[in-house]
Design an enzyme around this catalytic site. Structure first.
Site, PDB file in Angstrom:
ATOM      1  N   LYS A   1      46.243   5.413   7.977  1.00 19.47           N
ATOM      2  CA  LYS A   1      47.651   5.728   7.753  1.00 19.47           C
ATOM      3  C   LYS A   1      48.584   4.689   8.380  1.00 19.47           C
ATOM      4  O   LYS A   1      49.734   4.568   7.978  1.00 19.47           O
ATOM      5  CB  LYS A   1      47.966   7.134   8.243  1.00 19.47           C
ATOM      6  CG  LYS A   1      47.270   8.180   7.364  1.00 19.47           C
ATOM      7  CD  LYS A   1      47.644   9.604   7.715  1.00 19.47           C
ATOM      8  CE  LYS A   1      47.083  10.598   6.719  1.00 19.47           C
ATOM      9  NZ  LYS A   1      45.610  10.786   6.827  1.00 19.47           N
TER      10      LYS A   1
HETATM   11  C1  LIG Z   1      44.855  11.248   5.818  1.00 19.61           C
HETATM   12  C2  LIG Z   1      43.392  11.034   5.924  1.00 19.61           C
HETATM   13  C3  LIG Z   1      42.532  11.214   4.825  1.00 19.61           C
HETATM   14  C4  LIG Z   1      43.024  11.712   3.467  1.00 19.61           C
HETATM   15  O1  LIG Z   1      43.869  10.804   2.835  1.00 19.61           O
HETATM   16  P1  LIG Z   1      44.760  11.259   1.567  1.00 19.61           P
HETATM   17  O2  LIG Z   1      45.600  10.093   1.242  1.00 19.61           O
HETATM   18  O3  LIG Z   1      45.564  12.431   2.040  1.00 19.61           O
HETATM   19  O4  LIG Z   1      43.822  11.627   0.477  1.00 19.61           O
HETATM   20  C5  LIG Z   1      41.182  10.927   4.985  1.00 19.61           C
HETATM   21  N1  LIG Z   1      40.686  10.523   6.187  1.00 19.61           N
HETATM   22  C6  LIG Z   1      41.473  10.343   7.260  1.00 19.61           C
HETATM   23  C7  LIG Z   1      40.859   9.908   8.553  1.00 19.61           C
HETATM   24  C8  LIG Z   1      42.850  10.588   7.173  1.00 19.61           C
HETATM   25  O5  LIG Z   1      43.623  10.409   8.257  1.00 19.61           O
END
Ligand SMILES: *Cc1c(COP(=O)(O)O)cnc(C)c1O
Length: 467
Positions: free
Chosen positions: A113
């Site tokens: 993220k």
């Molecule tokens: C947010 C997240 C996901 C999921 O991602 P999306 O874009 O919501 O599908 C998967 N793994 C981790 C470690 C995350 O922080």
């Protein structure tokens, strides 16, 4: 200049800047680019030797053109990706013949993220500075989003950020990654309730913003914000170019919650990157896998798992894909979403639309035992410790692979050190915290505990905004 349209066809077209500052469209839809930039193989091939931040400029600029100056964008991207803990930014780790993990956890909060939220924070400040405006970010988190949003906006002069998390229900590393960040504009609110209550309060606040002071507006940092998806397209190009693309196709497996990350992969494909296979990997919150495999869309109650960042009952960004499957017909989509959100009956897609989805995506759901087993297997095979979310991606990749001769790349969405429960359950010692976080457990925390009461939260935000 790129224009953005709502998936439900009944909201004004917006510029990038307006989309950045807006959450949902007025008609309840999500914003998507009106036209998708297309590249030939030769054009993509010409980007082969670019460092990450320069490749990011190639991919992102057409989406922001007219709102963000080209040189300013490059400065932002250099700053963001120069701050990552690995010179390659998104390095590949090989785990078997023709099988790779794309490590997306070298940013400040150790999850993918950061790629989007580091950029989003700086873009917000850039745009707000020019508009002489200030905004308030409000979000609810069960972990990764909160810390990445706080790290991404801590230096923003024109943003105050209020992040709600369920009191006592976030792991210590994840809590400390939020509460120990220094900045006058950062407020952590621990709600005496669960994540859903926190989330509901945020949703209600977006619906009625009268509690905010002055002309302030709320800005969303979850993946309904297009600016997040845009930044995530880059690493599909980067990984492909590093493995001999675009002259050969790649396959990707993506640990999926809200469908944001995998939607970025779909965008890369639409832009011209040869992508042979996209795997939707879910945990036991498998609403998308049930839809893809049985053509039954039915929302089940949320299950709490050892992969909390994928614990969602509904995948908001799936609407962006449905919009394309239904030939960008907003009226038809508004009707379909109405039925899907009513959560009354089981909804099915038209067979022809489902066939289109199945041609683009495979899907697989992985339970906790299989997740732990995959962490153990890969460690035994290679000595490499996967985080549990990434393990779900690897398992799904191995189960659904169509062609062994095409490199399979699983998105490594987080560092295992963030997920102690899963690491311990798999029988491993906790890895060391990366260098920049070694004193995390000793840092001073700042957090405000509030009851699960909307009025109390609003009062707190109003009192503390731009003090
Ligand atoms: C947010 C997240 C996901 C999921 O991602 P999306 O874009 O919501 O599908 C998967 N793994 C981790 C470690 C995350 O922080």
């Amino acid at each position: 200049m790129m224009k953005y349209i709502s998936t439900r066809g009944n909201a004004p077209e917006l510029t990038f800047e307006e989309v950045l500052l807006t959450g949902l469209a007025e008609d309840g839809g999500l914003y998507v680019p009106k036209e998708v930039p297309q590249y030939t193989l030769a054009e993509i091939e010409s980007w082969r030797d670019l460092p990450y931040a320069e490749l990011a400029h190639k991919v992102i600029y057409p989406f922001v053109e007219g709102c963000v100056d080209s040189a300013a964008l490059q400065t932002i991207l250099n700053e963001v990706y120069g701050g990552f803990g690995h010179k390659a930014v998104a390095p590949l780790q090989q785990i078997d013949h023709n099988e790779y993990v794309l490590e997306l956890f070298h940013g400040p909060t150790l999850a993918f993220k950061d790629f989007a939220l580091q950029t989003l924070g700086r873009l917000l400040d850039y745009v707000l500075e020019r508009r002489h405006e200030k905004v308030v970010i409000m979000g609810a988190t069960s972990g990764d989003t909160g810390s990445a949003a706080i790290e991404g906006t801590k230096a923003c002069k024109n943003v105050d950020i209020f992040i709600l998390h369920p009191h006592g229900k976030v792991s210590e590393v994840q809590r400390r990654q939020m509460t120990t960040v220094k900045g006058d504009n950062i407020y952590n609110i621990a709600i005496e309730g669960n994540f859903d209550q926190a989330q509901d309060m945020v949703k209600a606040s977006f619906g009625d913003q009268a509690f905010l002071k002055g002309e302030r507006k709320l800005v969303a940092v979850n993946s309904i914000n297009w600016a997040r998806i845009m930044s995530q397209i880059v690493y599909y190009f980067y990984s492909s170019l590093n493995l001999g693309g675009p002259l050969r196709p790649m396959a990707y497996s993506v640990p999926t919650g809200n469908f944001g990350d995998i939607f970025a992969g779909y965008m890369a494909k639409k832009m011209g990157l040869p992508v042979e296979q996209l795997v939707i990997a879910t945990n036991s919150n498998d609403v998308l896998h049930r839809l893809m495999s049985k053509n039954q869309y039915e929302v089940h109650p949320l299950q709490h798992t050892i992969t909390p960042s994928m614990d969602i009952a509904v995948s908001s960004n799936f609407e962006r894909l449905l919009f394309d499957l239904y030939d960008r017909d907003g009226a038809q989509l508004a009707e379909l979403m109405g039925r899907m959100n009513a959560k009354k009956d089981v909804v099915s897609l038209d067979e022809e639309k489902l066939a289109k989805a199945r041609a683009l995506f495979d899907s697989f759901a992985v339970n906790e035992d299989e997740t732990v087993k995959t962490m153990q297997d890969v460690f035994e095979e290679t000595g490499y410790l996967l985080d549990p979310h990434t393990a779900i991606g690897v398992k799904a990749a191995r189960e659904t692979r169509r062609n062994q001769n095409i490199p399979m790349i699983t998105l490594g969405t987080a560092h295992p050190v963030k997920f102690e429960d899963a690491v311990k359950r798999a029988g491993f010692e906790m890895p060391a915290l990366p260098h920049h976080l070694t004193d995390l457990m000793d840092r001073e925390e700042r957090v405000n505990v509030l009851p699960a009461d909307l009025e109390a939260v609003h009062k707190f935000i109003a009192e503390n905004t731009f003090k």
